[in-house]
Design an enzyme around this catalytic site. Structure first.
Site, PDB file in Angstrom:
ATOM      1  N   GLY A   1       0.976  -1.345   0.213  1.00  0.00           N
ATOM      2  CA  GLY A   1      -0.209  -0.060   0.134  1.00  0.00           C
ATOM      3  C   GLY A   1       0.926   1.169  -0.109  1.00  0.00           C
ATOM      4  O   GLY A   1       2.161   1.140   0.156  1.00  0.00           O
TER       5      GLY A   1
ATOM      6  N   ALA B   1      -5.116  -2.398   6.195  1.00  0.00           N
ATOM      7  CA  ALA B   1      -6.348  -1.078   6.078  1.00  0.00           C
ATOM      8  C   ALA B   1      -7.815  -2.091   4.919  1.00  0.00           C
ATOM      9  O   ALA B   1      -7.598  -1.749   4.204  1.00  0.00           O
ATOM     10  CB  ALA B   1      -6.827  -0.224   7.061  1.00  0.00           C
ATOM     11  N   TYR B   2      -8.822  -1.994   5.287  1.00  0.00           N
ATOM     12  CA  TYR B   2     -10.045  -2.049   4.328  1.00  0.00           C
ATOM     13  C   TYR B   2      -9.928  -0.086   4.241  1.00  0.00           C
ATOM     14  O   TYR B   2     -10.839   0.225   5.453  1.00  0.00           O
ATOM     15  CB  TYR B   2     -10.731  -3.108   4.996  1.00  0.00           C
TER      16      TYR B   2
ATOM     17  N   THR C   1      -7.472   6.680  11.487  1.00  0.00           N
ATOM     18  CA  THR C   1      -8.487   7.756  10.674  1.00  0.00           C
ATOM     19  C   THR C   1      -8.801   8.679  11.486  1.00  0.00           C
ATOM     20  O   THR C   1      -9.000   9.234  12.696  1.00  0.00           O
ATOM     21  CB  THR C   1      -8.857   6.826   9.500  1.00  0.00           C
ATOM     22  N   ASP C   2      -9.258  10.223  10.460  1.00  0.00           N
ATOM     23  CA  ASP C   2      -9.958  11.161  11.323  1.00  0.00           C
ATOM     24  C   ASP C   2     -10.886  10.466  10.971  1.00  0.00           C
ATOM     25  O   ASP C   2     -11.631  11.737  11.953  1.00  0.00           O
ATOM     26  CB  ASP C   2      -9.598  12.279  10.167  1.00  0.00           C
TER      27      ASP C   2
ATOM     28  N   TYR D   1     -16.875   2.742   8.000  1.00  0.00           N
ATOM     29  CA  TYR D   1     -15.153   2.369   7.719  1.00  0.00           C
ATOM     30  C   TYR D   1     -14.605   3.405   9.564  1.00  0.00           C
ATOM     31  O   TYR D   1     -13.777   2.810  10.332  1.00  0.00           O
ATOM     32  CB  TYR D   1     -14.598   3.356   6.824  1.00  0.00           C
TER      33      TYR D   1
END
Length: 285
Positions: free
Chosen positions: A10, A61-62, A102-103, A126
């Site tokens: 990634g 991660a997804y 994540t934000d 998510y």
């Protein structure tokens, strides 16, 4: 140390691999789904045991935010269950884990930068699965470092910067959302932060990291086109309501980076300087 890096193909994983050459004092084990199925607890435990893993950087991660709304089970498996397996396995060796979050754990209703002490309130599958992943990792490993980031891009993989460059060259007009505010993050800067934490020592806890500054997706696109020398595409500001998506995005997701800057004594690059570096690299390819 023997350090396992997951999701090595990634954006962030590729940037990690670039930096690993500068740190030959560690033994890096880079894996993606072909080398290690992180949803397989037995496979993780076997690798951690056999490779004598001291630390894990979980870049896997997804991340298909809209698809997650209709693939909640798969999203939870990759973003919550798998990280808990990794954390538990490395804890059994007294090791550490860096979990990338994540934000999207915030709903974006604030108007000042989010700190690590703000109460998360995710508004998407998510975001919910990433928050659950944070909690699971912290519970399973006593040396867990969670880094929340936002608007990640790189010269590797698919991302907003590369998409806007492509569309800017293909289209005469482009509508981009102006009422979602945040900060872009160059994946190389995030990889540098991870390396700093590994080098100076993992201080467990939750941290925020993005580049410096505040911007909308519309202004970000205008900057991308200006730096990339794209003049033929007219970029128009549009409302979020004009571009409906299955998953809700935070309207304001600026992250306060005071904690990570003070803990590791670092300066954070301004978003536009990092964008220039990335586009320069893309132009050289």
């Amino acid at each position: 140390m023997n350090i396992l890096v997951t999701g090595c193909n990634g954006q962030l994983g590729c940037e990690m691999q670039r930096l690993e050459a500068e740190h030959p004092e560690h033994n890096w084990i880079n894996t993606d789904v072909a080398e290690l199925d992180i949803t397989n607890r037995t496979a993780i435990e076997q690798m951690v045991r056999e490779k004598k893993i001291d630390g894990i950087v979980n870049c896997a991660a997804y991340t298909a935010v809209d698809k997650a709304e209709s693939n909640a089970e798969t999203c939870k498996l990759l973003n919550t269950t798998a990280p808990s397996y990794l954390a538990a396995a490395v804890e059994s060796r007294g090791g550490w884990i860096i979990q990338i979050s994540t934000d999207y754990v915030f709903d974006g209703t604030k108007h000042t930068p989010y700190t690590e002490t703000d109460t998360p309130s995710p508004d998407s599958v998510y975001g919910s699965t990433k928050l659950e992943g944070e909690l699971a990792v912290a519970k399973a490993c006593s040396k867990a470092m969670i880094i929340r980031t936002a608007w990640l891009y790189s010269s590797y993989g698919n991302n907003f910067v590369k998409t806007m460059i492509r569309l800017g060259k293909e289209k005469e007009r482009l509508g981009v959302i102006f009422d979602q505010i945040g900060t872009p993050t160059y994946a190389r800067d995030l990889a540098n932060v991870i390396m700093t934490a590994i080098t100076k020592g993992i201080v467990p806890g939750t941290y925020h990291f993005s580049n410096e500054g505040v911007i909308s997706w519309y202004d970000f696109t205008k900057a991308i086109h200006r730096i990339a020398g794209i003049n033929s595409c007219q970029v128009m500001p549009i409302h979020t309501t004009e571009y409906p998506t299955p998953a809700r995005r935070p309207a304001y997701s600026v992250l306060d980076k005071t904690k990570i800057k003070q803990t590791y004594g670092m300066e954070v690059p301004y978003w536009e300087e990092s964008l220039v570096d990335c586009i320069r690299e893309l132009s050289a390819d």
